[in-house]
Motif scaffolding. Structure first.
Motif, short mmCIF file in Angstrom:
data_model
loop_
_atom_site.label_atom_id
_atom_site.label_comp_id
_atom_site.label_asym_id
_atom_site.label_seq_id
_atom_site.Cartn_x
_atom_site.Cartn_y
_atom_site.Cartn_z
N ASN A 115 -69.13 -22.61 27.38
CA ASN A 115 -68.26 -21.30 27.70
C ASN A 115 -67.10 -21.11 26.58
O ASN A 115 -65.76 -20.45 26.96
CB ASN A 115 -67.81 -21.34 29.19
N PRO A 122 -65.41 -19.34 23.64
CA PRO A 122 -65.72 -18.25 23.03
C PRO A 122 -65.60 -18.31 21.39
O PRO A 122 -66.05 -17.34 20.52
CB PRO A 122 -64.71 -17.20 23.30
N ASN A 141 -70.79 -10.52 21.65
CA ASN A 141 -70.59 -9.84 22.58
C ASN A 141 -70.33 -11.20 23.83
O ASN A 141 -69.49 -10.90 24.61
CB ASN A 141 -72.16 -9.47 23.04
N LYS A 142 -70.90 -12.14 23.43
CA LYS A 142 -70.69 -13.33 24.27
C LYS A 142 -68.99 -13.91 24.11
O LYS A 142 -68.42 -14.19 25.15
CB LYS A 142 -71.43 -14.53 23.98
N GLU A 180 -67.38 -11.36 26.23
CA GLU A 180 -67.43 -11.51 27.72
C GLU A 180 -66.67 -12.64 28.08
O GLU A 180 -66.07 -12.59 29.35
CB GLU A 180 -68.88 -11.59 27.98
N LEU A 181 -66.75 -13.83 27.31
CA LEU A 181 -65.82 -14.83 27.87
C LEU A 181 -64.25 -14.89 27.92
O LEU A 181 -63.53 -15.49 28.52
CB LEU A 181 -66.32 -16.24 27.30
N PRO A 227 -62.12 -11.43 27.20
CA PRO A 227 -62.19 -10.03 27.01
C PRO A 227 -60.72 -9.38 26.84
O PRO A 227 -60.42 -8.29 26.36
CB PRO A 227 -62.40 -9.34 28.41
N TYR A 247 -62.85 -8.31 19.42
CA TYR A 247 -63.37 -7.04 19.22
C TYR A 247 -63.49 -6.77 17.80
O TYR A 247 -64.58 -5.80 17.53
CB TYR A 247 -62.25 -6.00 19.96
N ARG A 299 -66.77 -8.21 16.32
CA ARG A 299 -68.06 -7.48 16.66
C ARG A 299 -67.76 -5.98 16.15
O ARG A 299 -69.11 -5.51 15.71
CB ARG A 299 -67.83 -7.22 18.37
#
Length: 214
Positions: free
Chosen positions: A34, A36, A60-61, A64-65, A67, A73, A76
């Motif tokens: 978990n 990031p 994306n993970k 998600e972990l 945000p 961001y 990505r």
């Protein structure tokens, strides 16, 4: 580093031994499923291996972990841009600026995407803001250089000096520090910019160069 495998993964990556790096990242995630940062960095590795869909999945993970961390961001968005998803990239860059409005790279990349889509006025606004913030960042770099010079002259090994500045530069710190919360507010003191200030500057330039090693 999260663990010894994480450390090995980064060392292999810097040497451009991508297959070995990938194996080490996978082992690192087995111990820290978990984390990031590890996902983000493995995503960068996949990008270098031209595995953009796998890179996007790791980005994306990370989001998600964690945000509320702007840098995920932006990373990505870069991958989405590489895949031709310009609108998706713009949305991610906009989210990044919402979380961290002081990052010149994000504003510049937003301008670049708007220019790609023919939105010249919007692009110019973003470029102007990026230029202003970049000047502040360069002042920060100059201050870091000054501190490094003083440290070399005195022979000091204390890297915990504080820098007072109105700029806040956020980054994904792969080795010396790890983000645990949303970016700081403007005007706060940046403490221990990185354990090694030269590594901080090197990584910022790596990010600005689109994850390129050279």
């Amino acid at each position: 580093m999260a663990n010894s495998h994480h450390d090995k993964a980064l060392k292999y990556f810097k040497k451009e031994k991508f297959d070995e790096s990938l194996k080490a990242f996978n082992r690192a995630l087995e111990e820290e499923p978990n984390n990031p940062i590890i996902y983000n960095e493995r995503g960068v590795l996949y990008f270098h291996m031209k595995e953009n869909m796998k890179s996007l999945a790791d980005m994306n993970k990370s989001v998600e972990l964690q945000p509320d961390y702007a840098f995920w961001y932006s990373c990505r968005a870069y991958i989405k841009d590489s895949l031709g998803d310009l609108e998706g990239a713009i949305k991610d860059y906009e989210k990044s600026t919402e979380l961290d409005p002081e990052n010149s790279v994000t504003w510049n990349n937003l301008g670049h995407l708007q220019e790609k889509l023919g939105r010249k006025q919007a692009a110019e606004r973003y470029y102007q803001r990026a230029d202003k913030l970049a000047k502040i960042e360069e002042e920060l770099y100059a201050k870091i250089d000054e501190l490094e010079g003083k440290s070399e002259k005195t022979g000091s090994t204390d890297n915990s000096q504080e820098i007072k500045t109105d700029a806040v530069v956020t980054t994904n710190e792969p080795e010396e520090t790890k983000p645990t919360q949303a970016p700081q507010k403007k005007g706060r003191i940046i403490k221990s910019v990185l354990t090694k200030k030269s590594d901080f500057k090197e990584f910022i330039r790596f990010v600005k160069n689109g994850f390129r090693l050279k």
